[in-house]
Scaffold this active site. Structure first.
Site, short mmCIF file in Angstrom:
data_model
loop_
_atom_site.label_atom_id
_atom_site.label_comp_id
_atom_site.label_asym_id
_atom_site.label_seq_id
_atom_site.Cartn_x
_atom_site.Cartn_y
_atom_site.Cartn_z
N ASP A 142 27.20 11.30 -15.92
CA ASP A 142 27.64 11.15 -17.10
C ASP A 142 26.64 11.95 -18.29
O ASP A 142 25.62 12.15 -18.18
CB ASP A 142 27.37 9.45 -17.56
CG ASP A 142 28.35 8.85 -16.80
OD1 ASP A 142 29.53 9.19 -16.49
OD2 ASP A 142 28.08 7.51 -16.49
N ASP A 175 35.95 9.80 -17.45
CA ASP A 175 35.94 8.35 -18.06
C ASP A 175 37.03 8.47 -19.13
O ASP A 175 37.90 7.46 -19.47
CB ASP A 175 34.71 8.02 -18.42
CG ASP A 175 33.74 7.55 -17.30
OD1 ASP A 175 34.23 7.47 -16.16
OD2 ASP A 175 32.63 7.88 -17.60
#
Length: 158
Positions: free
Chosen positions: A111, A127
């Protein structure tokens, strides 16, 4: 065929962004993209969204694989006649595969996007694809339900 190409391109973007994040941000570098709004920071997420099911990699791989196979079936075998619905599933499938690749290869998901104005989990391009696909599909369902109820109401008044 177009869906397959689009899915491939979106997964390639996701994996490319994750590669760049690993190359440039893993050392601890943080970058501000939009002051006070959005930045880049490197985090390895051992779970799903908001780090739920952290450390349950095998479970996440199995459940995600089953869900993605079902979505792929809907896109490629069932052949959805509505383009908005189809596109929403393409986004969800692309993002899901992008994060599944990370879990299978590394046991974690990379991330890197960070909101600077709110305390919110760091996230990635996959995402975003999943969230946009779900939001688009939810909006489509709500709109079609609202439209069908309005049309039924109008026909009753005639």
């Amino acid at each position: 065929m177009y869906n397959f190409i689009l899915i491939f391109i979106l997964i390639a973007f996701d994996q490319g962004f994750k590669y760049l994040a690993t190359q440039y941000l893993a050392s601890g570098l943080t970058v501000t993209l939009i002051p006070h709004i959005l930045g880049l920071d490197y985090v390895l997420n051992p779970g799903a969204g908001f780090s739920i099911l952290s450390g349950k990699v095998d479970f996440l791989i199995i459940v995600t694989s089953i869900a993605l196979l079902f979505i792929a079936y809907i896109i490629f075998i069932k052949k959805i006649p509505n383009k908005i619905e189809e596109f929403s599933f393409v986004l969800i499938l692309s993002g899901g595969i992008g994060n599944l690749i990370d879990r299978i290869l590394n046991g974690v998901v990379v991330d890197y996007f960070k909101f600077l104005f709110i305390d919110f989990p760091i996230f990635n391009f996959a995402d975003i694809l999943i969230c946009c696909g779900v939001a688009l599909y939810a909006g489509y369902i709500i709109f079609t339900e609202f439209s069908s109820k309005n049309n039924k109401g109008e026909k009753a008044d005639e």
